[in-house]
Design a protein around this motif. Structure first.
Motif, PDB file in Angstrom:
ATOM      1  N   ILE A  36      31.139   4.845  24.100  1.00 10.45           N
ATOM      2  CA  ILE A  36      31.235   4.972  25.566  1.00 10.45           C
ATOM      3  C   ILE A  36      31.108   3.616  26.241  1.00 10.45           C
ATOM      4  O   ILE A  36      31.913   3.256  27.107  1.00 10.45           O
ATOM      5  CB  ILE A  36      30.147   5.940  26.091  1.00 10.45           C
ATOM      6  CG1 ILE A  36      30.404   7.361  25.585  1.00 10.45           C
ATOM      7  CG2 ILE A  36      30.129   5.949  27.619  1.00 10.45           C
ATOM      8  CD1 ILE A  36      29.248   8.322  25.843  1.00 10.45           C
ATOM      9  N   THR A  37      30.091   2.837  25.843  1.00  6.26           N
ATOM     10  CA  THR A  37      29.897   1.517  26.471  1.00  6.26           C
ATOM     11  C   THR A  37      31.045   0.578  26.115  1.00  6.26           C
ATOM     12  O   THR A  37      31.406  -0.299  26.911  1.00  6.26           O
ATOM     13  CB  THR A  37      28.559   0.901  26.046  1.00  6.26           C
ATOM     14  OG1 THR A  37      28.464   0.898  24.613  1.00  6.26           O
ATOM     15  CG2 THR A  37      27.390   1.661  26.617  1.00  6.26           C
ATOM     16  N   VAL A 150      25.178   9.951  26.922  1.00  3.40           N
ATOM     17  CA  VAL A 150      25.352  10.552  25.594  1.00  3.40           C
ATOM     18  C   VAL A 150      25.200  12.081  25.624  1.00  3.40           C
ATOM     19  O   VAL A 150      26.083  12.794  25.120  1.00  3.40           O
ATOM     20  CB  VAL A 150      24.382   9.911  24.580  1.00  3.40           C
ATOM     21  CG1 VAL A 150      24.418  10.669  23.251  1.00  3.40           C
ATOM     22  CG2 VAL A 150      24.756   8.459  24.357  1.00  3.40           C
ATOM     23  N   PRO A 151      24.104  12.634  26.181  1.00  4.66           N
ATOM     24  CA  PRO A 151      24.042  14.103  26.243  1.00  4.66           C
ATOM     25  C   PRO A 151      25.184  14.692  27.074  1.00  4.66           C
ATOM     26  O   PRO A 151      25.664  15.793  26.781  1.00  4.66           O
ATOM     27  CB  PRO A 151      22.675  14.381  26.885  1.00  4.66           C
ATOM     28  CG  PRO A 151      22.282  13.125  27.551  1.00  4.66           C
ATOM     29  CD  PRO A 151      22.883  12.027  26.733  1.00  4.66           C
ATOM     30  N   GLY A 152      25.627  13.956  28.091  1.00  2.00           N
ATOM     31  CA  GLY A 152      26.772  14.413  28.880  1.00  2.00           C
ATOM     32  C   GLY A 152      28.027  14.496  28.022  1.00  2.00           C
ATOM     33  O   GLY A 152      28.799  15.456  28.113  1.00  2.00           O
ATOM     34  N   ALA A 153      28.217  13.497  27.148  1.00  2.99           N
ATOM     35  CA  ALA A 153      29.382  13.498  26.256  1.00  2.99           C
ATOM     36  C   ALA A 153      29.285  14.638  25.244  1.00  2.99           C
ATOM     37  O   ALA A 153      30.288  15.307  24.957  1.00  2.99           O
ATOM     38  CB  ALA A 153      29.482  12.154  25.534  1.00  2.99           C
ATOM     39  N   MET A 220      33.734  18.700  33.488  1.00  5.52           N
ATOM     40  CA  MET A 220      32.315  18.569  33.180  1.00  5.52           C
ATOM     41  C   MET A 220      31.690  17.330  33.815  1.00  5.52           C
ATOM     42  O   MET A 220      30.483  17.083  33.654  1.00  5.52           O
ATOM     43  CB  MET A 220      32.123  18.502  31.661  1.00  5.52           C
ATOM     44  CG  MET A 220      32.206  19.835  30.952  1.00  5.52           C
ATOM     45  SD  MET A 220      30.770  20.871  31.285  1.00  5.52           S
ATOM     46  CE  MET A 220      29.520  20.058  30.303  1.00  5.52           C
ATOM     47  N   VAL A 221      32.504  16.533  34.514  1.00  5.87           N
ATOM     48  CA  VAL A 221      32.013  15.266  35.063  1.00  5.87           C
ATOM     49  C   VAL A 221      30.811  15.472  35.981  1.00  5.87           C
ATOM     50  O   VAL A 221      29.774  14.804  35.842  1.00  5.87           O
ATOM     51  CB  VAL A 221      33.153  14.550  35.825  1.00  5.87           C
ATOM     52  CG1 VAL A 221      32.608  13.439  36.706  1.00  5.87           C
ATOM     53  CG2 VAL A 221      34.153  13.982  34.848  1.00  5.87           C
ATOM     54  N   GLY A 228      22.195  12.617  34.159  1.00  7.41           N
ATOM     55  CA  GLY A 228      22.204  11.161  34.169  1.00  7.41           C
ATOM     56  C   GLY A 228      23.462  10.500  33.692  1.00  7.41           C
ATOM     57  O   GLY A 228      23.480   9.264  33.533  1.00  7.41           O
ATOM     58  N   ALA A 229      24.536  11.255  33.422  1.00  5.20           N
ATOM     59  CA  ALA A 229      25.793  10.625  33.013  1.00  5.20           C
ATOM     60  C   ALA A 229      26.370   9.832  34.180  1.00  5.20           C
ATOM     61  O   ALA A 229      26.415  10.317  35.314  1.00  5.20           O
ATOM     62  CB  ALA A 229      26.785  11.698  32.549  1.00  5.20           C
ATOM     63  N   SER A 230      26.791   8.622  33.901  1.00  2.90           N
ATOM     64  CA  SER A 230      27.321   7.768  34.967  1.00  2.90           C
ATOM     65  C   SER A 230      28.744   8.182  35.329  1.00  2.90           C
ATOM     66  O   SER A 230      29.385   8.940  34.613  1.00  2.90           O
ATOM     67  CB  SER A 230      27.306   6.305  34.508  1.00  2.90           C
ATOM     68  OG  SER A 230      28.031   6.181  33.302  1.00  2.90           O
ATOM     69  N   GLY A 231      29.205   7.670  36.476  1.00  2.00           N
ATOM     70  CA  GLY A 231      30.578   7.951  36.876  1.00  2.00           C
ATOM     71  C   GLY A 231      30.674   8.650  38.220  1.00  2.00           C
ATOM     72  O   GLY A 231      29.734   8.636  39.022  1.00  2.00           O
ATOM     73  N   LEU A 232      31.822   9.270  38.439  1.00  2.00           N
ATOM     74  CA  LEU A 232      32.100   9.895  39.734  1.00  2.00           C
ATOM     75  C   LEU A 232      31.203  11.094  40.022  1.00  2.00           C
ATOM     76  O   LEU A 232      30.991  11.454  41.186  1.00  2.00           O
ATOM     77  CB  LEU A 232      33.563  10.342  39.780  1.00  2.00           C
ATOM     78  CG  LEU A 232      34.597   9.212  39.743  1.00  2.00           C
ATOM     79  CD1 LEU A 232      35.991   9.767  39.521  1.00  2.00           C
ATOM     80  CD2 LEU A 232      34.538   8.399  41.040  1.00  2.00           C
ATOM     81  N   GLY A 233      30.680  11.715  38.979  1.00  2.00           N
ATOM     82  CA  GLY A 233      29.805  12.867  39.185  1.00  2.00           C
ATOM     83  C   GLY A 233      28.584  12.527  40.005  1.00  2.00           C
ATOM     84  O   GLY A 233      28.063  13.377  40.750  1.00  2.00           O
TER      85      GLY A 233
END
Length: 282
Positions: A36-37, A150-153, A220-221, A228-233
């Motif tokens: 991801i990174t 990671v848990p988001g993925a 799922m975003v 804590g998943a980064s991004g538009l969410g």
């Protein structure tokens, strides 16, 4: 009436896995975080105008001029509202999740198409994965992998994988029997029949599975942002929790634009495959 202790069993199983499989989950976490990174680094280090040109050219090549123009305008809108970095973070998460879902899902679909026993066992599991509310996946994902992307993925992979498996299985099963018989008559081995006949003919259906996997990953975003998943969410979540209507709308608009671009590109990829004759070399 006797109450089945299913919840207690799941809790004890989760505790046991957390203690005894900690190294296994740490390795998965490290690998996913690296991927991801890595994608985030590549997508964010490239200047936005170069990235927009690359995506527009890709859309033109795989879909058509209209999709390329939409991608160009849509990505400029995202940049103009200040959500470029968040969009690239979301793109990295979606690509990672979809990639792993396909790496696992396509071989599973092939296995199901060739082994009726595997088909009977895996189909109920896919039904479970698709019908279980997406929020439920967040609980074990957080338990095993802590908070963050990671848990988001992981939750996204579980949620988005079934279409890749089902449509690969369906595509291979729909290959005409006379083609299979002709392949056997020419002396093809099982491996030759799979890779030179069945998979090429099933490719449009497999690509439809790719499209659905990417769309479900994008859906799922916002849910992933809750852990804590980064991004538009994050922007959409702020809009909900802090009543920032404008920020939430801008985040949602960016998700829609990104979803439409990825959808049209993957659809175009499938349509271009349909126009080409299948390479069924016996």
């Amino acid at each position: 009436m006797y109450r089945l202790p299913i919840g207690d069993f799941v809790e004890r199983l989760t505790d046991w896995l957390t203690v005894n499989w900690a190294v296994f989950f740490d390795v998965i976490k490290a690998v996913l975080l690296f991927i991801i990174t890595g994608f985030e680094f590549v997508f964010t280090i490239i200047p936005f105008y170069v990235m927009i040109i690359i995506i527009a050219l890709l859309a033109w090549r795989l879909a058509n001029k209209g999709v390329a123009i939409f991608a160009l305008v849509g990505l400029l809108v995202i940049q103009s509202i200040g959500l470029w970095t968040e969009t690239m973070q979301t793109l990295a998460l979606v690509i990672t999740s979809a990639l792993i879902a396909l790496i696992v899902g396509i071989p599973l679909g092939i296995w199901m198409s060739r082994r009726e026993g595997a088909n009977k066992i895996i189909r109920p599991i896919l039904d479970f994965m698709q019908t279980m509310p997406a929020f439920v996946y967040l609980i074990p994902a957080v338990y095993f992998f802590d908070l963050g992307s990671v848990p988001g993925a992981v939750a996204t992979i579980i949620f988005a994988m079934p279409p890749a498996v089902r449509l690969t299985n369906l595509g291979i099963r729909q290959v005409p029997k006379d083609v299979i018989e002709a392949s056997k008559a020419f002396g093809s081995t099982d491996k030759q029949m799979l890779f030179k006949v069945q998979i090429p003919l099933a490719m449009p259906t497999i690509l439809a599975g790719l499209n659905q996997t990417i769309m479900l990953s994008l859906s799922m975003v916002v849910i992933s942002a809750m852990i804590g998943a980064s991004g538009l969410g994050i922007s959409v979540l702020k809009g909900i929790t802090q009543l920032k209507v404008g920020e939430g709308f801008e985040g949602g608009l960016a998700v829609v634009i990104l979803a439409m671009i990825l959808d049209r590109i993957t659809q175009g990829l499938g349509q271009s495959r349909n126009k080409k004759p299948a390479k069924g070399n016996f």
